[in-house]
Scaffold this motif. Structure first.
Motif: not given
Length: 403
Positions: A218-227, A229-236, A318-323, A371-373
């Motif tokens: 993935v590129d940097d934008a997607v990598h940061a977005a998925v991380r 999102f993962s942090t948000d899940l840990e917060g829950q 399982l959590l993964a980037p969509a794009v 526009f990143v999922g």
């Protein structure tokens, strides 16, 4: 064989994105009083609808699949069908390209909306419908959902509520029918109406999440977005652990292109069938595959299934980037990833194809980055639990608009 006539009329003044393949003078009304009454929906132009043309966004002749069981069921539940949407030609692609010039992104006409369910995603993103019917063979619901900032759901393979009967196939092994909508709640409303079962909201406390984030894919934008999102899940309260999975295109591609060549065998016998060059070349490659090559791909598929089964013995989701990147420019063939440049098709499909290859229910939702999922994947048959977790995200305010 059938086809639309003419296959590609000029774009309508109110359709600059070229999302619509056919719009009748008036919608097909749903049965009054049903649970989906008041919800208009669009239909990807692979679904058979009596009285409506079916062209699969190609100039080539295509087989007639008969009437779609799913469209008829949605009409019986009260939803109204307003027209058919364009797709990447015969669903064999991820950008939305077809003989009409292709569908443009709903927010940036210089970029692609994703495919193959391109018009479906655009019709939802622009608020033209409440939900859209798409199909997903290797990511064709999830990729455009991510790049258009909407939600997409690919159910378990052969889910009884999401019939592919009466849908022109690309690959009967990997094809799925499913919805796109602006939020999880609308997806769940449609799913509940089709199944007759309520989907309860689930929170993420104690949920074991496998994070599949190949750093170089993935590129940097997607990598940061998925991380994030993962942090948000840990917060829950979720427990997130990194996992590794291999690329599975060596199983996916031979299966899909060999079956697609069989679907379109009659057109391939014509001297000039009318397909775009890439589509024609790919179909001919599929037709040229030896049975032993396809059988070897199915054997690899079972090896990958065992690998995913092992993941789901230890994890719930399982959590993964969509794009791999935000939406690329129209005509862009390669993308720049953290590991370097890669052909766009491979970069996208290696993230999404595993879960259609193996028939796993998958929910694509927007991340915080526009526009990143991301994808949330569950074991086969756990559709309702997955959707309940999606509702939990929405209730907590963690599924953000991509616009």
């Amino acid at each position: 064989m059938t086809g639309s006539a003419p296959p590609f009329p000029p774009a309508l003044p109110d359709d600059p994105q070229r999302a619509w393949a056919y719009r009748p003078a008036s919608p097909l009304p749903g049965v009054p009083g049903g649970p989906l009454s008041g919800l208009p929906f669009s239909v990807k132009d692979l679904y058979g609808v009596p009285g409506w043309p079916l062209g699969a966004s190609t100039r080539a002749p295509v087989p007639d699949p008969g009437e779609s069981v799913l469209v008829r069921r949605l009409l019986d539940l009260g939803a109204s069908a307003v027209g058919k949407t364009h797709l990447h030609e015969i669903a064999l692609g991820i950008t939305g390209l077809n003989g009409s010039g292709g569908t443009a992104h709903p927010a940036d006409p210089e970029r692609v909306p994703g495919g193959s369910s391109s018009g479906a995603a655009v019709s939802v993103a622009l608020g033209q419908v409440d939900f859209a019917l798409g199909t997903d063979t290797g990511g064709s619901i999830r990729i455009p959902a991510a790049w258009c900032g909407v939600t997409g759901f690919k159910p378990t393979k052969r889910h009884p509520a999401w019939s592919t009967e009466g849908v022109l196939p690309l690959s009967w092994t990997c094809d799925h029918a499913g919805p796109l909508a602006r939020d999880v709640r609308t997806v769940v409303r449609v799913h509940e109406a089709l199944t007759g079962q309520r989907v309860p909201v689930r929170d993420w406390a104690g949920v074991r999440v496998a994070l599949w984030l190949p750093d170089g894919w993935v590129d940097d934008a997607v990598h940061a977005a998925v991380r994030a999102f993962s942090t948000d899940l840990e917060g829950q309260g979720a427990q997130v652990t990194r996992v590794e999975l291999p690329e599975m295109l060596d199983a996916y591609t031979p299966i899909v292109i060999s079956e697609a060549a069989q679907v379109h065998a009659e057109a391939l016998r014509l001297e000039d069938p009318g397909f775009l060059p890439f589509t024609l070349t790919t179909l001919r490659q599929g037709a040229a595959l030896e049975p032993a090559e396809v059988q070897a791909a199915f054997e690899r598929r079972e090896e990958y299934r065992a690998r995913l089964d092992g993941v789901f013995t230890a994890f719930d989701v399982l959590l993964a980037p969509a794009v791999p990147t935000p939406p690329p420019l129209a005509g862009q063939d390669e993308v720049e990833l953290r590991d370097g440049r890669l052909p766009l098709r491979r970069a996208a499909l290696r993230l999404t194809a595993p879960f259609s290859l193996l028939g796993l229910p998958t929910l694509a939702v927007p991340a915080a980055t526009p526009f990143v999922g991301v994808q949330l994947v569950a074991p086969q048959g756990h559709d309702d639990r997955l959707l309940g977790l999606g509702l939990g995200l929405q209730s907590a305010g963690d599924v953000r608009s991509g616009s």
